[in-house]
Design a protein around this motif. Structure first.
Motif, PDB file in Angstrom:
ATOM      1  N   CYS A 119       5.418  -4.546   0.220  1.00  0.00           N
ATOM      2  CA  CYS A 119       4.912  -3.646  -0.805  1.00  0.00           C
ATOM      3  C   CYS A 119       3.868  -4.427  -1.593  1.00  0.00           C
ATOM      4  O   CYS A 119       4.163  -5.489  -2.141  1.00  0.00           O
ATOM      5  N   LEU A 121       1.941  -4.760  -4.739  1.00  0.00           N
ATOM      6  CA  LEU A 121       2.111  -4.280  -6.098  1.00  0.00           C
ATOM      7  C   LEU A 121       0.746  -4.236  -6.787  1.00  0.00           C
ATOM      8  O   LEU A 121       0.043  -5.237  -6.859  1.00  0.00           O
ATOM      9  N   ASP A 126       1.350   1.387  -5.804  1.00  0.00           N
ATOM     10  CA  ASP A 126       1.830   0.387  -4.853  1.00  0.00           C
ATOM     11  C   ASP A 126       1.641   0.894  -3.427  1.00  0.00           C
ATOM     12  O   ASP A 126       1.714   2.102  -3.170  1.00  0.00           O
ATOM     13  N   ASP A 128       3.291   0.606   0.218  1.00  0.00           N
ATOM     14  CA  ASP A 128       4.512   0.202   0.906  1.00  0.00           C
ATOM     15  C   ASP A 128       4.333   0.488   2.387  1.00  0.00           C
ATOM     16  O   ASP A 128       4.055   1.620   2.774  1.00  0.00           O
ATOM     17  N   LYS A 162       5.688  -7.862  -2.452  1.00  0.00           N
ATOM     18  CA  LYS A 162       7.142  -7.820  -2.347  1.00  0.00           C
ATOM     19  C   LYS A 162       7.463  -7.641  -0.867  1.00  0.00           C
ATOM     20  O   LYS A 162       6.916  -6.759  -0.219  1.00  0.00           O
ATOM     21  N   THR A 163       8.320  -8.515  -0.323  1.00  0.00           N
ATOM     22  CA  THR A 163       8.688  -8.407   1.095  1.00  0.00           C
ATOM     23  C   THR A 163      10.107  -7.859   1.199  1.00  0.00           C
ATOM     24  O   THR A 163      10.932  -8.033   0.305  1.00  0.00           O
TER      25      THR A 163
END
Length: 166
Positions: A119, A121, A126, A128, A162-163
């Motif tokens: 994701c 940010l 965002d 995803d 973000k993983t």
């Protein structure tokens, strides 16, 4: 038995060419190991291989120019100009070279790889999705609705990521 200057230059040239061939083979094997270890896509491997082999060829050409008597001050001006361009690539956001530099950073030092769900940010919205490819200029993400978004590699490095566990 004394070698003439021409014979000495030919001998050193042969040594440089052999060193280039050996270095090229070692570089390709090293990149293959990195590709297998981190499960990189074939396209990503090919692009990085081209860049590394080009740099190796440039080093060989500079060595040959020095052997055959090119004026060192002219060579210094040329090399410093090239390094200045690369310096701008590290700093300038608008530069195409900054995308190539960012591609190297993603290839060697970033924890993401093709197939990872991430994701991106952003303050507005965002993104995803799953990384489908990492090229020299762009990183491609397939969103949940099957759209593919391309993000310039230099912009991607500036974003918080973000993983998710696969």
């Amino acid at each position: 038995m004394s070698l003439t200057i021409l014979e000495l230059k030919l001998l050193i040239t042969a040594i440089v060419v052999v060193a280039y061939v050996v270095s090229r083979m070692v570089m390709i094997q090293l990149l293959r190991k990195i590709k297998r270890k981190f499960n990189y896509a074939q396209g990503r491997y090919k692009s990085q291989k081209k860049i590394f082999l080009m740099i190796l060829a440039i080093v060989m050409v500079v060595a040959l120019l020095l052997i055959w008597g090119v004026d060192k001050s002219q060579l210094f001006v040329f090399i410093s100009s090239v390094l200045t361009i690369f310096g701008i690539a590290f700093i300038a956001k608008w530069s195409i070279l900054s995308n190539i530099t960012a591609s190297f950073i993603l290839f060697f030092n970033h924890p993401i790889k093709i197939g990872d769900r991430i994701c991106v940010l952003d303050k507005d919205f965002d993104l995803d999705g799953t990384i489908t490819d990492i090229g020299i200029f762009y990183l491609y993400i397939r969103l949940e609705n099957k759209e593919i978004i391309s993000i310039p590699t230099n912009i991607f490095l500036d974003k918080m990521i973000k993983t998710f566990e696969n």
